[in-house]
Design a protein around this motif. Sequence first.
Motif, PDB file in Angstrom:
ATOM      1  N   GLU A   3       0.827  -1.209   0.000  1.00 27.50           N
ATOM      2  CA  GLU A   3       0.000   0.000   0.000  1.00 27.50           C
ATOM      3  C   GLU A   3       0.860   1.258   0.000  1.00 27.50           C
ATOM      4  O   GLU A   3       0.564   2.222  -0.713  1.00 27.50           O
ATOM      5  N   ASN A   4       1.926   1.277   0.781  1.00 31.14           N
ATOM      6  CA  ASN A   4       2.824   2.439   0.781  1.00 31.14           C
ATOM      7  C   ASN A   4       3.411   2.666  -0.602  1.00 31.14           C
ATOM      8  O   ASN A   4       3.474   3.804  -1.083  1.00 31.14           O
ATOM      9  N   LEU A   5       3.859   1.587  -1.239  1.00 30.62           N
ATOM     10  CA  LEU A   5       4.403   1.691  -2.602  1.00 30.62           C
ATOM     11  C   LEU A   5       3.337   2.195  -3.566  1.00 30.62           C
ATOM     12  O   LEU A   5       3.597   3.072  -4.395  1.00 30.62           O
ATOM     13  N   ARG A   6       2.134   1.663  -3.454  1.00 29.68           N
ATOM     14  CA  ARG A   6       1.037   2.071  -4.340  1.00 29.68           C
ATOM     15  C   ARG A   6       0.770   3.564  -4.234  1.00 29.68           C
ATOM     16  O   ARG A   6       0.657   4.263  -5.234  1.00 29.68           O
ATOM     17  N   ILE A   7       0.705   4.055  -3.023  1.00 32.63           N
ATOM     18  CA  ILE A   7       0.418   5.478  -2.806  1.00 32.63           C
ATOM     19  C   ILE A   7       1.521   6.347  -3.398  1.00 32.63           C
ATOM     20  O   ILE A   7       1.250   7.261  -4.185  1.00 32.63           O
ATOM     21  N   MET A   8       2.754   6.070  -3.030  1.00 28.81           N
ATOM     22  CA  MET A   8       3.856   6.926  -3.454  1.00 28.81           C
ATOM     23  C   MET A   8       4.099   6.850  -4.963  1.00 28.81           C
ATOM     24  O   MET A   8       4.334   7.870  -5.607  1.00 28.81           O
ATOM     25  N   ILE A   9       4.035   5.662  -5.535  1.00 31.61           N
ATOM     26  CA  ILE A   9       4.228   5.522  -6.976  1.00 31.61           C
ATOM     27  C   ILE A   9       3.071   6.182  -7.718  1.00 31.61           C
ATOM     28  O   ILE A   9       3.274   6.842  -8.733  1.00 31.61           O
ATOM     29  N   GLY A  10       1.873   6.055  -7.188  1.00 34.73           N
ATOM     30  CA  GLY A  10       0.716   6.716  -7.788  1.00 34.73           C
ATOM     31  C   GLY A  10       0.861   8.227  -7.797  1.00 34.73           C
ATOM     32  O   GLY A  10       0.359   8.905  -8.696  1.00 34.73           O
ATOM     33  N   GLN A  11       1.577   8.762  -6.820  1.00 32.76           N
ATOM     34  CA  GLN A  11       1.831  10.201  -6.741  1.00 32.76           C
ATOM     35  C   GLN A  11       3.135  10.602  -7.439  1.00 32.76           C
ATOM     36  O   GLN A  11       3.535  11.754  -7.403  1.00 32.76           O
ATOM     37  N   LYS A  12       3.818   9.609  -8.014  1.00 35.43           N
ATOM     38  CA  LYS A  12       5.083   9.825  -8.758  1.00 35.43           C
ATOM     39  C   LYS A  12       6.179  10.379  -7.839  1.00 35.43           C
ATOM     40  O   LYS A  12       6.988  11.202  -8.238  1.00 35.43           O
ATOM     41  N   ILE A  13       6.225   9.872  -6.621  1.00 38.59           N
ATOM     42  CA  ILE A  13       7.202  10.318  -5.629  1.00 38.59           C
ATOM     43  C   ILE A  13       8.227   9.215  -5.405  1.00 38.59           C
ATOM     44  O   ILE A  13       7.864   8.059  -5.185  1.00 38.59           O
ATOM     45  N   GLY A  14       9.505   9.581  -5.467  1.00 41.33           N
ATOM     46  CA  GLY A  14      10.581   8.655  -5.128  1.00 41.33           C
ATOM     47  C   GLY A  14      10.725   7.474  -6.067  1.00 41.33           C
ATOM     48  O   GLY A  14      11.210   6.413  -5.660  1.00 41.33           O
ATOM     49  N   LEU A  15      10.349   7.640  -7.312  1.00 36.98           N
ATOM     50  CA  LEU A  15      10.324   6.516  -8.244  1.00 36.98           C
ATOM     51  C   LEU A  15      11.675   5.835  -8.401  1.00 36.98           C
ATOM     52  O   LEU A  15      11.737   4.617  -8.544  1.00 36.98           O
ATOM     53  N   GLU A  16      12.753   6.588  -8.367  1.00 38.03           N
ATOM     54  CA  GLU A  16      14.083   5.999  -8.545  1.00 38.03           C
ATOM     55  C   GLU A  16      14.383   4.944  -7.482  1.00 38.03           C
ATOM     56  O   GLU A  16      15.127   4.005  -7.741  1.00 38.03           O
ATOM     57  N   LEU A  75       0.367  -2.860  -9.550  1.00 37.78           N
ATOM     58  CA  LEU A  75       0.725  -3.001 -10.959  1.00 37.78           C
ATOM     59  C   LEU A  75       0.130  -1.865 -11.782  1.00 37.78           C
ATOM     60  O   LEU A  75       0.813  -1.244 -12.606  1.00 37.78           O
ATOM     61  N   GLU A  76      -1.116  -1.562 -11.556  1.00 37.13           N
ATOM     62  CA  GLU A  76      -1.778  -0.497 -12.304  1.00 37.13           C
ATOM     63  C   GLU A  76      -1.078   0.853 -12.084  1.00 37.13           C
ATOM     64  O   GLU A  76      -0.859   1.606 -13.034  1.00 37.13           O
ATOM     65  N   ASN A  77      -0.689   1.144 -10.855  1.00 37.04           N
ATOM     66  CA  ASN A  77      -0.001   2.404 -10.587  1.00 37.04           C
ATOM     67  C   ASN A  77       1.385   2.442 -11.223  1.00 37.04           C
ATOM     68  O   ASN A  77       1.804   3.479 -11.739  1.00 37.04           O
ATOM     69  N   VAL A  78       2.103   1.331 -11.186  1.00 31.69           N
ATOM     70  CA  VAL A  78       3.430   1.287 -11.807  1.00 31.69           C
ATOM     71  C   VAL A  78       3.307   1.505 -13.312  1.00 31.69           C
ATOM     72  O   VAL A  78       4.077   2.263 -13.905  1.00 31.69           O
ATOM     73  N   LEU A  79       2.327   0.883 -13.932  1.00 33.05           N
ATOM     74  CA  LEU A  79       2.120   1.070 -15.369  1.00 33.05           C
ATOM     75  C   LEU A  79       1.823   2.529 -15.712  1.00 33.05           C
ATOM     76  O   LEU A  79       2.070   2.966 -16.830  1.00 33.05           O
ATOM     77  N   GLY A  80       1.331   3.284 -14.751  1.00 36.98           N
ATOM     78  CA  GLY A  80       0.960   4.677 -14.980  1.00 36.98           C
ATOM     79  C   GLY A  80       2.104   5.670 -14.978  1.00 36.98           C
ATOM     80  O   GLY A  80       1.890   6.860 -15.229  1.00 36.98           O
ATOM     81  N   CYS A  81       3.325   5.220 -14.747  1.00 38.21           N
ATOM     82  CA  CYS A  81       4.462   6.148 -14.810  1.00 38.21           C
ATOM     83  C   CYS A  81       4.583   6.696 -16.222  1.00 38.21           C
ATOM     84  O   CYS A  81       4.258   6.023 -17.195  1.00 38.21           O
ATOM     85  N   ASP A  82       5.076   7.923 -16.343  1.00 40.55           N
ATOM     86  CA  ASP A  82       5.061   8.569 -17.655  1.00 40.55           C
ATOM     87  C   ASP A  82       6.144   8.056 -18.606  1.00 40.55           C
ATOM     88  O   ASP A  82       7.088   7.385 -18.197  1.00 40.55           O
ATOM     89  N   ALA A  83       5.970   8.373 -19.862  1.00 41.56           N
ATOM     90  CA  ALA A  83       6.854   7.886 -20.931  1.00 41.56           C
ATOM     91  C   ALA A  83       8.302   8.295 -20.700  1.00 41.56           C
ATOM     92  O   ALA A  83       9.216   7.501 -20.937  1.00 41.56           O
ATOM     93  N   ARG A  84       8.524   9.506 -20.243  1.00 44.12           N
ATOM     94  CA  ARG A  84       9.901   9.963 -20.011  1.00 44.12           C
ATOM     95  C   ARG A  84      10.597   9.101 -18.974  1.00 44.12           C
ATOM     96  O   ARG A  84      11.753   8.730 -19.135  1.00 44.12           O
ATOM     97  N   PHE A  85       9.893   8.755 -17.911  1.00 46.43           N
ATOM     98  CA  PHE A  85      10.472   7.890 -16.887  1.00 46.43           C
ATOM     99  C   PHE A  85      10.882   6.554 -17.498  1.00 46.43           C
ATOM    100  O   PHE A  85      11.983   6.062 -17.275  1.00 46.43           O
ATOM    101  N   TRP A  86       9.972   5.947 -18.264  1.00 39.38           N
ATOM    102  CA  TRP A  86      10.266   4.646 -18.857  1.00 39.38           C
ATOM    103  C   TRP A  86      11.382   4.739 -19.893  1.00 39.38           C
ATOM    104  O   TRP A  86      12.168   3.802 -20.039  1.00 39.38           O
ATOM    105  N   GLN A  87      11.494   5.846 -20.600  1.00 39.39           N
ATOM    106  CA  GLN A  87      12.605   6.022 -21.550  1.00 39.39           C
ATOM    107  C   GLN A  87      13.937   5.994 -20.817  1.00 39.39           C
ATOM    108  O   GLN A  87      14.920   5.460 -21.316  1.00 39.39           O
ATOM    109  N   GLN A  88      13.963   6.572 -19.640  1.00 40.30           N
ATOM    110  CA  GLN A  88      15.193   6.635 -18.849  1.00 40.30           C
ATOM    111  C   GLN A  88      15.494   5.315 -18.140  1.00 40.30           C
ATOM    112  O   GLN A  88      16.593   5.132 -17.638  1.00 40.30           O
ATOM    113  N   HIS A  89      14.528   4.415 -18.082  1.00 38.98           N
ATOM    114  CA  HIS A  89      14.673   3.161 -17.343  1.00 38.98           C
ATOM    115  C   HIS A  89      14.177   1.986 -18.186  1.00 38.98           C
ATOM    116  O   HIS A  89      13.234   1.275 -17.809  1.00 38.98           O
ATOM    117  N   ALA A  90      14.828   1.777 -19.305  1.00 42.40           N
ATOM    118  CA  ALA A  90      14.386   0.761 -20.266  1.00 42.40           C
ATOM    119  C   ALA A  90      14.367  -0.645 -19.661  1.00 42.40           C
ATOM    120  O   ALA A  90      13.457  -1.432 -19.948  1.00 42.40           O
TER     121      ALA A  90
END
Length: 150
Positions: free
Chosen positions: A49-62, A88-103
């Motif tokens: 749940e902590n991961l879900r919340i923070m990733i959903g808010q795009k905080i601390g992704l690295e 899983l749904e929240n992780v998939l929601g990270c933006d394209a730029r993030f995923w480009q940097q983390h192939a």
Amino acid sequence: MMPTASSFDRNKSLQQLEGDDWGEPNFDSHPVIECHRLRRVPLGEFTVENLRIMIGQKIGLEYLLPLALERLEENPFAEGDCYPCDLLENVLGCDARFWQQHAAWRQRIAAIAERAISLFPAMPDLVDADITKAVTNAYEEFQQRRTTAA
């Protein structure tokens, strides 16, 4: 260099790892208060749940994405307080730029999502039609962001 789950001290908080103290929340809402609180929690103590919340808010992704990937590789249906696959749904929601940097991370989450989606028909008691649709849509949008970002 991209952090991995083993390349940082899980006894430290995001606040310590990022060297950024946000101070006290200046807005009285549950998400704001919770995100401020979680920035001070050692990463080794984070729940799904902590991961879900923070990733959903795009905080601390690295730092949090490697932890989420570990959890999802163990169980793609990992759930916080909402429903199976909410992480899983929240992780998939990270933006394209993030995923480009983390192939490499992108490849891992794509494999996890494909695995989860392939298992949905065999798990009707766990994953209903709404969850199936939400995760499938999130995965399709994740894939679409890749093609539009390229």
